[in-house]
Design a protein around this motif. Structure first.
Motif, PDB file in Angstrom:
ATOM      1  N   LEU A  79       0.826  -1.219   0.000  1.00  0.00           N
ATOM      2  CA  LEU A  79       0.000   0.000   0.000  1.00  0.00           C
ATOM      3  C   LEU A  79       0.857   1.264   0.000  1.00  0.00           C
ATOM      4  CD1 LEU A  79      -2.882  -1.014   2.444  1.00  0.00           C
ATOM      5  CD2 LEU A  79      -3.017  -0.665  -0.029  1.00  0.00           C
ATOM      6  N   PHE A  80       1.906   1.284   0.822  1.00  0.00           N
ATOM      7  CA  PHE A  80       2.781   2.463   0.864  1.00  0.00           C
ATOM      8  C   PHE A  80       3.529   2.645  -0.460  1.00  0.00           C
ATOM      9  CE2 PHE A  80       2.740   1.764   5.628  1.00  0.00           C
ATOM     10  CZ  PHE A  80       1.908   2.851   5.878  1.00  0.00           C
ATOM     11  N   LEU A  81       3.964   1.540  -1.057  1.00  0.00           N
ATOM     12  CA  LEU A  81       4.657   1.628  -2.347  1.00  0.00           C
ATOM     13  C   LEU A  81       3.715   2.114  -3.445  1.00  0.00           C
ATOM     14  CD1 LEU A  81       6.917  -1.570  -2.311  1.00  0.00           C
ATOM     15  CD2 LEU A  81       7.646   0.815  -2.077  1.00  0.00           C
ATOM     16  N   CYS A  82       2.472   1.659  -3.423  1.00  0.00           N
ATOM     17  CA  CYS A  82       1.486   2.131  -4.409  1.00  0.00           C
ATOM     18  C   CYS A  82       1.249   3.626  -4.252  1.00  0.00           C
ATOM     19  CB  CYS A  82       0.171   1.364  -4.264  1.00  0.00           C
ATOM     20  SG  CYS A  82       0.262  -0.322  -4.889  1.00  0.00           S
ATOM     21  N   TYR A  83       1.144   4.073  -3.007  1.00  0.00           N
ATOM     22  CA  TYR A  83       0.973   5.510  -2.780  1.00  0.00           C
ATOM     23  C   TYR A  83       2.189   6.275  -3.317  1.00  0.00           C
ATOM     24  CZ  TYR A  83       0.640  10.081  -0.708  1.00  0.00           C
ATOM     25  OH  TYR A  83       0.599  11.447  -0.557  1.00  0.00           O
ATOM     26  N   GLY A  84       3.382   5.799  -3.001  1.00  0.00           N
ATOM     27  CA  GLY A  84       4.601   6.470  -3.459  1.00  0.00           C
ATOM     28  C   GLY A  84       4.690   6.531  -4.976  1.00  0.00           C
ATOM     29  N   ALA A  85       4.328   5.428  -5.647  1.00  0.00           N
ATOM     30  CA  ALA A  85       4.377   5.399  -7.120  1.00  0.00           C
ATOM     31  C   ALA A  85       3.347   6.358  -7.706  1.00  0.00           C
ATOM     32  CB  ALA A  85       4.133   3.978  -7.619  1.00  0.00           C
ATOM     33  N   THR A  86       2.136   6.365  -7.139  1.00  0.00           N
ATOM     34  CA  THR A  86       1.088   7.269  -7.623  1.00  0.00           C
ATOM     35  C   THR A  86       1.507   8.719  -7.427  1.00  0.00           C
ATOM     36  OG1 THR A  86      -0.564   5.611  -7.017  1.00  0.00           O
ATOM     37  CG2 THR A  86      -1.371   7.833  -7.459  1.00  0.00           C
ATOM     38  N   MET A  87       2.065   9.032  -6.255  1.00  0.00           N
ATOM     39  CA  MET A  87       2.516  10.394  -5.979  1.00  0.00           C
ATOM     40  C   MET A  87       3.623  10.800  -6.948  1.00  0.00           C
ATOM     41  SD  MET A  87       4.043  12.047  -2.441  1.00  0.00           S
ATOM     42  CE  MET A  87       5.632  11.253  -2.547  1.00  0.00           C
ATOM     43  N   ALA A  88       4.580   9.897  -7.187  1.00  0.00           N
ATOM     44  CA  ALA A  88       5.696  10.215  -8.088  1.00  0.00           C
ATOM     45  C   ALA A  88       5.206  10.500  -9.502  1.00  0.00           C
ATOM     46  CB  ALA A  88       6.701   9.065  -8.090  1.00  0.00           C
ATOM     47  N   VAL A  89       4.277   9.665  -9.991  1.00  0.00           N
ATOM     48  CA  VAL A  89       3.745   9.870 -11.341  1.00  0.00           C
ATOM     49  C   VAL A  89       2.987  11.193 -11.416  1.00  0.00           C
ATOM     50  CG1 VAL A  89       2.049   9.000 -13.016  1.00  0.00           C
ATOM     51  CG2 VAL A  89       3.667   7.430 -11.940  1.00  0.00           C
ATOM     52  N   ASP A  90       2.163  11.457 -10.406  1.00  0.00           N
ATOM     53  CA  ASP A  90       1.357  12.676 -10.418  1.00  0.00           C
ATOM     54  C   ASP A  90       2.233  13.925 -10.312  1.00  0.00           C
ATOM     55  OD1 ASP A  90      -1.385  13.630 -10.584  1.00  0.00           O
ATOM     56  OD2 ASP A  90      -1.026  14.468  -8.591  1.00  0.00           O
ATOM     57  N   LEU A  91       3.241  13.892  -9.431  1.00  0.00           N
ATOM     58  CA  LEU A  91       4.117  15.055  -9.284  1.00  0.00           C
ATOM     59  C   LEU A  91       4.991  15.257 -10.524  1.00  0.00           C
ATOM     60  CD1 LEU A  91       5.209  14.873  -5.542  1.00  0.00           C
ATOM     61  CD2 LEU A  91       3.547  16.398  -6.587  1.00  0.00           C
ATOM     62  N   SER A  92       5.318  14.175 -11.225  1.00  0.00           N
ATOM     63  CA  SER A  92       6.097  14.332 -12.456  1.00  0.00           C
ATOM     64  C   SER A  92       5.285  15.090 -13.504  1.00  0.00           C
ATOM     65  CB  SER A  92       6.545  12.977 -12.994  1.00  0.00           C
ATOM     66  OG  SER A  92       5.444  12.259 -13.513  1.00  0.00           O
ATOM     67  N   GLN A  93       3.955  14.944 -13.470  1.00  0.00           N
ATOM     68  CA  GLN A  93       3.082  15.704 -14.373  1.00  0.00           C
ATOM     69  C   GLN A  93       3.201  17.201 -14.096  1.00  0.00           C
ATOM     70  OE1 GLN A  93       0.594  14.407 -16.570  1.00  0.00           O
ATOM     71  NE2 GLN A  93       0.884  12.252 -16.145  1.00  0.00           N
ATOM     72  N   VAL A  94       3.304  17.539 -12.803  1.00  0.00           N
ATOM     73  CA  VAL A  94       3.423  18.953 -12.417  1.00  0.00           C
ATOM     74  C   VAL A  94       4.729  19.527 -12.943  1.00  0.00           C
ATOM     75  CG1 VAL A  94       3.647  20.548 -10.449  1.00  0.00           C
ATOM     76  CG2 VAL A  94       1.999  18.665 -10.355  1.00  0.00           C
ATOM     77  N   PHE A  95       5.828  18.779 -12.754  1.00  0.00           N
ATOM     78  CA  PHE A  95       7.143  19.294 -13.135  1.00  0.00           C
ATOM     79  C   PHE A  95       7.361  19.322 -14.647  1.00  0.00           C
ATOM     80  CE2 PHE A  95       8.095  17.740  -8.730  1.00  0.00           C
ATOM     81  CZ  PHE A  95       8.195  19.007  -8.179  1.00  0.00           C
ATOM     82  N   THR A  96       6.606  18.495 -15.392  1.00  0.00           N
ATOM     83  CA  THR A  96       6.719  18.543 -16.851  1.00  0.00           C
ATOM     84  C   THR A  96       5.730  19.520 -17.464  1.00  0.00           C
ATOM     85  OG1 THR A  96       5.238  16.628 -17.038  1.00  0.00           O
ATOM     86  CG2 THR A  96       7.616  16.193 -17.068  1.00  0.00           C
ATOM     87  N   GLY A  97       4.919  20.171 -16.616  1.00  0.00           N
ATOM     88  CA  GLY A  97       3.998  21.203 -17.090  1.00  0.00           C
ATOM     89  C   GLY A  97       2.669  20.686 -17.611  1.00  0.00           C
ATOM     90  N   LYS A  98       2.390  19.398 -17.429  1.00  0.00           N
ATOM     91  CA  LYS A  98       1.107  18.850 -17.890  1.00  0.00           C
ATOM     92  C   LYS A  98       0.032  19.119 -16.842  1.00  0.00           C
ATOM     93  CE  LYS A  98       3.326  15.181 -20.514  1.00  0.00           C
ATOM     94  NZ  LYS A  98       3.569  13.746 -20.614  1.00  0.00           N
ATOM     95  N   ASN A  99      -1.178  19.297 -17.313  1.00  0.00           N
ATOM     96  CA  ASN A  99      -2.312  19.524 -16.412  1.00  0.00           C
ATOM     97  C   ASN A  99      -2.970  18.202 -16.057  1.00  0.00           C
ATOM     98  OD1 ASN A  99      -1.979  22.307 -16.441  1.00  0.00           O
ATOM     99  ND2 ASN A  99      -3.197  22.521 -18.300  1.00  0.00           N
ATOM    100  N   GLY A 100      -3.937  18.274 -15.157  1.00  0.00           N
ATOM    101  CA  GLY A 100      -4.726  17.099 -14.829  1.00  0.00           C
ATOM    102  C   GLY A 100      -4.156  16.247 -13.713  1.00  0.00           C
ATOM    103  N   ASN A 101      -3.375  16.845 -12.807  1.00  0.00           N
ATOM    104  CA  ASN A 101      -2.865  16.029 -11.702  1.00  0.00           C
ATOM    105  C   ASN A 101      -3.975  15.756 -10.689  1.00  0.00           C
ATOM    106  OD1 ASN A 101      -2.490  18.826 -11.457  1.00  0.00           O
ATOM    107  ND2 ASN A 101      -1.321  18.566  -9.593  1.00  0.00           N
ATOM    108  N   LEU A 102      -3.855  14.627  -9.992  1.00  0.00           N
ATOM    109  CA  LEU A 102      -4.895  14.174  -9.067  1.00  0.00           C
ATOM    110  C   LEU A 102      -5.037  15.089  -7.860  1.00  0.00           C
ATOM    111  CD1 LEU A 102      -4.053  10.362  -9.087  1.00  0.00           C
ATOM    112  CD2 LEU A 102      -5.973  11.476 -10.231  1.00  0.00           C
ATOM    113  N   LEU A 103      -3.909  15.477  -7.257  1.00  0.00           N
ATOM    114  CA  LEU A 103      -3.910  16.311  -6.057  1.00  0.00           C
ATOM    115  C   LEU A 103      -2.865  17.408  -6.201  1.00  0.00           C
ATOM    116  CD1 LEU A 103      -3.953  13.546  -3.273  1.00  0.00           C
ATOM    117  CD2 LEU A 103      -5.877  14.985  -3.936  1.00  0.00           C
TER     118      LEU A 103
END
Length: 198
Positions: A79-103
């Motif tokens: 569960l913790f690893l899934c959260y970490g992977a989801t957070m990493a993917v979502d935050l990478s969207q922010v840093f690459t300038g893409k919209n539509g992040n979950l949180l």
């Protein structure tokens, strides 16, 4: 007086060396991330039961605890690893300038800090108790909610350790055992009291 001081110094150095050995064992057994929960549980097992002061077979104690708690610690680790992977993917969207992040990034980080503190309680409980994951989670949340001061001390300790490792990267090998020792010192009194009541 000199003998007393010598004994205290010897005990302190022995404990410090064994915490470092436990830290190395933790890092080694956490290399496949899926085993990191079992590694943390084994670390708590050895430190909370005072094996750092009494056992000459610290490696055997550690691997025995690792093996016996592996399956029980697997569900929270995933569960913790899934959260970490989801957070990493979502935050990478922010840093690459893409919209539509979950949180928003701030919310991801707040949740991450809360989960880090909760993880300390969960793996400490697993090191003491054979129970289903829902029972472990419920007890961990109860302990966490009842020990706010200890939670903040855990967070500030971890933040300080991260800052030191950032400044002097080579010191990261020393911190798992030391941080777990501090966390165990903060968590154990409440945990033992809760287990005595339950």
């Amino acid at each position: 007086m000199k003998s007393l001081l010598g004994n205290k110094l010897y005990d302190w150095l022995t404990t410090a060396c064994q915490l470092i050995v436990l830290g190395f064992l933790f890092l080694f057994t956490s290399i496949p991330l899926i085993t990191s929960g079992a590694s943390l549980t084994a670390l708590y097992h050895c430190i909370s039961r005072g094996h750092t002061q009494t056992s000459a077979h610290i490696c055997r104690e550690y691997f025995s605890a690792f093996k016996s708690n592996f399956f029980q610690s697997l569900a929270p680790t995933i569960l913790f690893l899934c959260y970490g992977a989801t957070m990493a993917v979502d935050l990478s969207q922010v840093f690459t300038g893409k919209n539509g992040n979950l949180l928003p990034p701030f919310l991801w980080m707040v949740i991450c800090l809360v989960l880090w503190v909760l993880a300390n309680y969960i793996f400490a409980v697993i090191s003491h108790l054979r129970a289903s994951f829902p029972a472990v989670l419920l007890l961990s949340v109860r302990l966490m909610a009842g020990h706010i001061k200890e939670n903040f001390i855990l967070l500030f300790t971890m933040a300080g350790a991260c800052l030191i490792v950032f400044l002097v990267p080579g010191l990261f090998v020393l911190f798992p055992g030391i941080l777990c020792g501090i966390a165990s010192h903060l968590i154990e009194p409440g945990l033992k009291k809760a287990l005595a009541i339950d």
